[in-house]
Scaffold this motif. Structure first.
Motif, PDB file in Angstrom:
ATOM      1  N   ASP A  28      -4.491   1.175   4.498  1.00 43.61           N
ATOM      2  CA  ASP A  28      -3.667  -0.013   4.297  1.00 43.61           C
ATOM      3  C   ASP A  28      -4.389  -1.284   4.750  1.00 43.61           C
ATOM      4  O   ASP A  28      -4.668  -1.450   5.947  1.00 43.61           O
ATOM      5  CB  ASP A  28      -2.360   0.161   5.078  1.00 43.61           C
ATOM      6  N   HIS A  80      -5.756  -7.903  -6.445  1.00 45.72           N
ATOM      7  CA  HIS A  80      -5.543  -6.610  -5.798  1.00 45.72           C
ATOM      8  C   HIS A  80      -6.688  -6.424  -4.814  1.00 45.72           C
ATOM      9  O   HIS A  80      -7.857  -6.399  -5.201  1.00 45.72           O
ATOM     10  CB  HIS A  80      -5.546  -5.475  -6.823  1.00 45.72           C
ATOM     11  N   GLY A 104      -8.238  -3.969  -1.862  1.00 44.35           N
ATOM     12  CA  GLY A 104      -8.189  -2.638  -1.263  1.00 44.35           C
ATOM     13  C   GLY A 104      -9.309  -2.428  -0.266  1.00 44.35           C
ATOM     14  O   GLY A 104     -10.339  -3.103  -0.315  1.00 44.35           O
ATOM     15  N   SER A 125      -8.707   5.577   0.898  1.00 43.41           N
ATOM     16  CA  SER A 125      -8.145   4.238   1.050  1.00 43.41           C
ATOM     17  C   SER A 125      -7.268   4.180   2.292  1.00 43.41           C
ATOM     18  O   SER A 125      -6.710   5.187   2.728  1.00 43.41           O
ATOM     19  CB  SER A 125      -7.307   3.864  -0.181  1.00 43.41           C
ATOM     20  N   HIS A 143      -0.378   3.089  -4.950  1.00 43.99           N
ATOM     21  CA  HIS A 143      -1.041   1.778  -4.930  1.00 43.99           C
ATOM     22  C   HIS A 143      -1.974   1.726  -3.730  1.00 43.99           C
ATOM     23  O   HIS A 143      -1.535   1.745  -2.589  1.00 43.99           O
ATOM     24  CB  HIS A 143       0.010   0.674  -4.830  1.00 43.99           C
ATOM     25  N   GLU A 144      -3.272   1.647  -3.993  1.00 45.08           N
ATOM     26  CA  GLU A 144      -4.266   1.704  -2.923  1.00 45.08           C
ATOM     27  C   GLU A 144      -4.734   0.309  -2.534  1.00 45.08           C
ATOM     28  O   GLU A 144      -5.935   0.008  -2.554  1.00 45.08           O
ATOM     29  CB  GLU A 144      -5.448   2.578  -3.345  1.00 45.08           C
ATOM     30  N   GLY A 145      -3.795  -0.553  -2.176  1.00 45.45           N
ATOM     31  CA  GLY A 145      -4.185  -1.891  -1.769  1.00 45.45           C
ATOM     32  C   GLY A 145      -2.990  -2.801  -1.568  1.00 45.45           C
ATOM     33  O   GLY A 145      -1.839  -2.359  -1.555  1.00 45.45           O
ATOM     34  N   THR A 146      -3.283  -4.093  -1.410  1.00 48.99           N
ATOM     35  CA  THR A 146      -2.255  -5.125  -1.277  1.00 48.99           C
ATOM     36  C   THR A 146      -2.440  -6.141  -2.392  1.00 48.99           C
ATOM     37  O   THR A 146      -3.566  -6.608  -2.631  1.00 48.99           O
ATOM     38  CB  THR A 146      -2.364  -5.829   0.085  1.00 48.99           C
ATOM     39  N   TRP A 183       0.847  -1.201   0.000  1.00 51.60           N
ATOM     40  CA  TRP A 183       0.000   0.000   0.000  1.00 51.60           C
ATOM     41  C   TRP A 183       0.884   1.253   0.000  1.00 51.60           C
ATOM     42  O   TRP A 183       1.845   1.358   0.766  1.00 51.60           O
ATOM     43  CB  TRP A 183      -0.907   0.006   1.235  1.00 51.60           C
ATOM     44  N   TYR A 218     -11.504   0.854   1.704  1.00 53.42           N
ATOM     45  CA  TYR A 218     -11.808   2.277   1.701  1.00 53.42           C
ATOM     46  C   TYR A 218     -12.818   2.576   2.807  1.00 53.42           C
ATOM     47  O   TYR A 218     -13.731   1.779   3.051  1.00 53.42           O
ATOM     48  CB  TYR A 218     -12.389   2.705   0.348  1.00 53.42           C
TER      49      TYR A 218
END
Length: 302
Positions: A286, A271, A273, A284, A181-184, A169, A275
Motif C-alpha cells: 500500500d 495510478h 504503485g 505490491s 487494485h495495486e496502488g493509489t 489499494w 512494489y
C-alpha cells in the motif's frame, strides 16, 4: 546519528576499494541489496553491524568443516570455505564487517574489477538476473551521486495543483479479469506534471494494456515505483536514466485499458504503485501512507 552510520559505512567501502581495487560503489550496492532483502525476509538474520551482507555458514566455513562456527582463517581456508580475514587479526569472523565485505570482494576478484566482470561474478553468486540488475542499478546511483544516503522523497504531483486521493489499494478491479487494485489513484487535471518520488533508475517505460503509458523507477531500497495512465513522458527520458526526487517524468492522463493509444475510458488520474523485491519475488504494498508522508514533507520543503 544516522549520518554517522552512513559515514562509517562509506569509510568501510572506501577501505575495501583501496585493498581490492573494486570500485566502492559496487561493494556498497551489494551491501545495500543484501541489507534490503534482510529487512523483508524472515528466513535471514536481521542486520546488526555496518555490513548487510549475509553468507551462509556452510559457505563461510566450508561444507566439510565439522565446526560450523569456525572463525580460524587458516582452518576455514583448509576446508575451502569462503570466509577470509579482512583486518589481519587471524580470524575470519562472519560477524565482523571488514571480514564479511573483504570476503565478498575477494570472491568478485576471481572475475575481475570492471563492470562486465563484476556482473558475471554476481550472476554466478546469485543465479538471478533481476538481482544482478538491481545491484548494478544501485551502483549506478551511488556512482552518480557519490553518496549512499539517497532517501529523500517528493510527492508525485505539485502540491500547488488541485488533486485528490484516498487509500484505494486492494480494491476490486474488473477490467481484464478480476484482480485487486495495486496502488493509489491520484485524480488531477489532464496534463498536470508528474514527478519522480525518489532517487532511482528508470527500469520500464512504454505501454501496458492495464496502465497505459507508464514508467517504472527502481530506487536503492529495492522498491519499484510505478506511474501509470500517463498522457506522455518527459522529453529525453529513457530506460536506464537516473532520476531525482521532484524531477519531471511525465504528465497525468487517462491512457490504458486496451491496445496502445487507448484513452478516455476513465477520468484523468495518476495510478501510483509500489512494489518490493526480496531476492526471490516481488509484490505490491500500500503506497497511501508513504504518499501522505511525502505530501507533508514536500509541503514543508516548499
Amino acid at each position: 546519528m544516522e549520518h554517522e552510520q552512513y559515514d562509517r559505512r562509506m569509510n568501510l567501502y572506501k577501505r575495501m576499494e583501496q585493498v581490492t581495487n573494486i570500485p566502492w560503489y559496487y561493494l556498497a550496492a551489494i551491501d545495500q541489496y543484501e541489507r534490503n532483502i534482510r529487512a523483508v525476509r524472515h528466513d535471514l538474520p536481521k542486520v546488526t553491524g555496518l555490513s548487510g551482507i549475509y553468507i551462509q555458514k556452510e559457505k563461510w566455513v566450508g561444507i566439510l568443516n565439522p565446526n560450523k562456527d569456525d572463525v580460524d582463517a587458516k582452518s576455514i581456508r583448509f576446508f575451502d570455505g569462503m570466509g577470509m580475514d579482512g583486518n589481519g587479526d587471524g580470524k575470519a569472523d562472519p560477524h565482523d564487517d571488514e571480514d564479511v565485505l573483504y570476503t565478498f570482494a575477494h570472491y568478485l576478484l576471481q572475475y575481475g574489477t570492471d563492470h562486465h566482470q563484476i556482473k558475471i561474478g554476481l550472476w554466478n553468486y546469485y543465479k538471478r538476473d533481476k538481482t544482478v540488475k538491481i545491484i548494478m542499478g544501485i551502483a549506478k546511483l551511488y556512482k552518480q551521486f557519490q553518496r549512499i544516503d539517497l532517501h529523500e522523497h517528493h510527492f508525485p504531483l505539485s502540491i500547488h495543483v488541485n488533486y485528490t486521493y484516498r487509500d484505494t489499494w486492494g480494491d476490486r478491479r474488473g477490467w481484464g479479469g478480476r484482480r485487486i487494485h495495486e496502488g493509489t489513484d491520484i485524480f488531477a487535471g489532464f496534463g498536470v506534471n508528474v514527478y519522480s518520488t525518489c532517487y532511482g533508475v528508470v527500469e520500464m517505460k512504454g505501454w501496458n494494456k492495464y496502465g497505459g503509458w507508464r514508467i517504472g523507477i527502481r530506487d536503492a531500497n529495492n522498491t519499484y515505483h510505478y506511474f501509470a495512465h500517463l498522457n506522455g513522458f518527459a522529453k529525453d527520458l529513457n530506460i536506464g536514466d537516473i532520476v531525482k526526487p521532484g524531477q519531471l517524468i511525465g504528465t497525468v492522463g487517462n491512457s490504458g485499458y486496451g491496445p496502445p493509444g487507448t484513452s478516455g475510458k476513465f477520468p484523468p488520474h495518476l495510478h501510483y504503485g509500489m512494489y518490493k523485491d526480496n531476492g526471490r519475488t516481488e509484490w505490491s504494498f500500500d503506497p497511501y501512507p508513504y504518499l501522505k508522508r511525502w505530501e507533508q514533507e514536500t509541503k514543508r520543503k516548499k
